[in-house]
Design a protein around this motif. Structure first.
Motif, short mmCIF file in Angstrom:
data_model
loop_
_atom_site.label_atom_id
_atom_site.label_comp_id
_atom_site.label_asym_id
_atom_site.label_seq_id
_atom_site.Cartn_x
_atom_site.Cartn_y
_atom_site.Cartn_z
N GLY A 24 12.94 8.73 -4.85
CA GLY A 24 12.89 7.87 -6.05
C GLY A 24 12.48 6.56 -5.54
O GLY A 24 12.60 6.04 -4.10
N ARG A 25 12.19 5.51 -6.26
CA ARG A 25 11.87 4.22 -5.99
C ARG A 25 13.20 3.52 -5.09
O ARG A 25 14.23 3.71 -5.62
N GLY A 26 12.84 3.00 -4.05
CA GLY A 26 13.83 2.16 -3.36
C GLY A 26 14.40 3.00 -2.37
O GLY A 26 15.30 2.53 -1.49
N ALA A 27 14.11 4.51 -2.18
CA ALA A 27 14.55 5.24 -1.14
C ALA A 27 13.51 5.44 -0.01
O ALA A 27 12.91 4.82 0.14
N ASN A 28 13.77 6.51 0.75
CA ASN A 28 12.86 6.77 1.82
C ASN A 28 13.03 8.26 2.22
O ASN A 28 13.34 8.74 1.34
N ALA A 29 12.25 8.64 3.04
CA ALA A 29 11.80 9.95 3.46
C ALA A 29 13.39 10.69 3.89
O ALA A 29 13.31 11.99 3.98
N PHE A 30 14.27 10.06 4.10
CA PHE A 30 15.73 10.66 4.62
C PHE A 30 16.65 10.90 3.27
O PHE A 30 17.41 11.78 3.11
N ASP A 31 16.27 10.58 2.19
CA ASP A 31 17.02 10.33 1.04
C ASP A 31 17.30 11.56 0.34
O ASP A 31 18.42 11.92 0.29
N LEU A 32 16.55 12.61 0.40
CA LEU A 32 16.62 13.78 -0.28
C LEU A 32 16.78 15.04 0.99
O LEU A 32 16.92 16.29 0.39
N LEU A 33 16.55 14.62 2.14
CA LEU A 33 16.76 15.90 3.05
C LEU A 33 17.92 16.46 3.31
O LEU A 33 18.13 17.57 3.45
N GLY A 34 18.85 15.51 2.91
CA GLY A 34 20.41 16.44 2.86
C GLY A 34 20.54 17.61 1.79
O GLY A 34 21.57 18.14 1.85
N LEU A 35 19.61 17.53 0.91
CA LEU A 35 19.70 18.76 -0.10
C LEU A 35 19.31 20.19 0.31
O LEU A 35 20.02 21.23 -0.03
N ALA A 36 19.22 20.08 1.86
CA ALA A 36 18.52 21.43 2.34
C ALA A 36 19.47 22.70 2.43
O ALA A 36 19.17 23.74 2.18
N PRO A 37 20.46 22.19 3.13
CA PRO A 37 21.28 23.50 3.33
C PRO A 37 22.12 23.73 1.64
O PRO A 37 22.71 24.90 1.87
N TYR A 38 22.13 23.11 0.82
CA TYR A 38 22.62 23.58 -0.30
C TYR A 38 21.75 24.24 -1.38
O TYR A 38 22.30 24.73 -2.43
N LEU A 39 20.39 24.35 -0.99
CA LEU A 39 19.49 25.08 -1.94
C LEU A 39 19.43 26.49 -1.23
O LEU A 39 18.71 26.61 -0.26
N CYS A 40 19.94 27.36 -1.80
CA CYS A 40 19.83 28.81 -1.63
C CYS A 40 20.18 28.99 -0.05
O CYS A 40 19.54 29.99 0.57
#
Length: 217
Positions: A24-40
């Motif tokens: 989203g606006r104001g974030a960066n490339a690291f913002d959503l990377l932490g979702l990885a281990p929680y998705l399937c």
């Protein structure tokens, strides 16, 4: 690759089912990377490009955006389309560089990134196995410019939104969902008692939806 990005790659050689994940606006490339281990259980390759526009997020901090804010005026549709083109080039480069399963490619966006996810997937539905929009909306001014085809009727789509979201009000999400239903997009829409965020329950539901619609054999 012309956009800065982060990546999570599962064990093994691949090709891996992949999520193009747009912040989203104001974030960066690291913002959503932490979702990885929680998705399937971490089975997806996650690639997170960074928006091309610097935007202040405080007196001494800078984040990134995909297009400029309209400040109460009409949305920056041309900026959205320009960012869509940059993401298309980025995705082509990523497909050449990383072990991505092109037949199992999902686009997911949060907030402003969700607008970009809509823009990419509705304009080019054959490229994506599924579309996910979290705490976002589909600008009505953008939709006619996407030249949406009947192929979207085969694009599984998940929309999550918080009823207490003060950044993008729930009514904007509901209106977007109505536009998607008019296009006959196969849609799952869920509302949560939360603000402009991703909470554990919505994350668990997202993972379960991906497992059912994408990750399962």
């Amino acid at each position: 690759m012309h956009l800065a990005h982060t990546i999570y790659q599962p064990p093994g050689r691949g090709a891996h089912p992949t999520i193009l994940t747009l912040h989203g606006r104001g974030a960066n490339a690291f913002d959503l990377l932490g979702l990885a281990p929680y998705l399937c259980g971490g089975k997806f390759l996650i690639i997170c490009p960074q928006g091309p526009l610097e935007t202040p997020v405080g007196p001494d901090a800078v984040g990134y955006a995909w297009y400029s804010m309209s400040l109460g005026g009409p949305p920056d549709v041309q900026g959205m389309l320009a960012a869509q083109q940059q993401l298309r080039v980025f995705l082509d480069d990523a497909l050449a560089r990383y072990p991505i399963d092109e037949k199992n490619l999902i686009v997911l966006g949060f907030s402003q990134g969700g607008v970009m996810a809509y823009s990419l997937a509705l304009a080019h539905p054959a490229r994506f196995r599924a579309l996910v929009a979290l705490s976002s909306w589909l600008p009505p001014e953008l939709l006619p410019l996407l030249k949406v085809s009947d192929a979207v009727q085969s694009l599984p789509t998940l929309v999550h939104h918080g009823t207490q979201d003060s950044t993008i009000e729930i009514e904007r999400a509901r209106s977007s969902v109505q536009r998607l239903r008019e296009l006959k997009v196969p849609l799952t829409f869920k509302e949560y008692e939360m603000g402009h965020e991703i909470r554990p329950r919505s994350l668990a539901d997202l993972s379960a939806w991906l497992e059912k619609n994408v990750a399962a054999p």
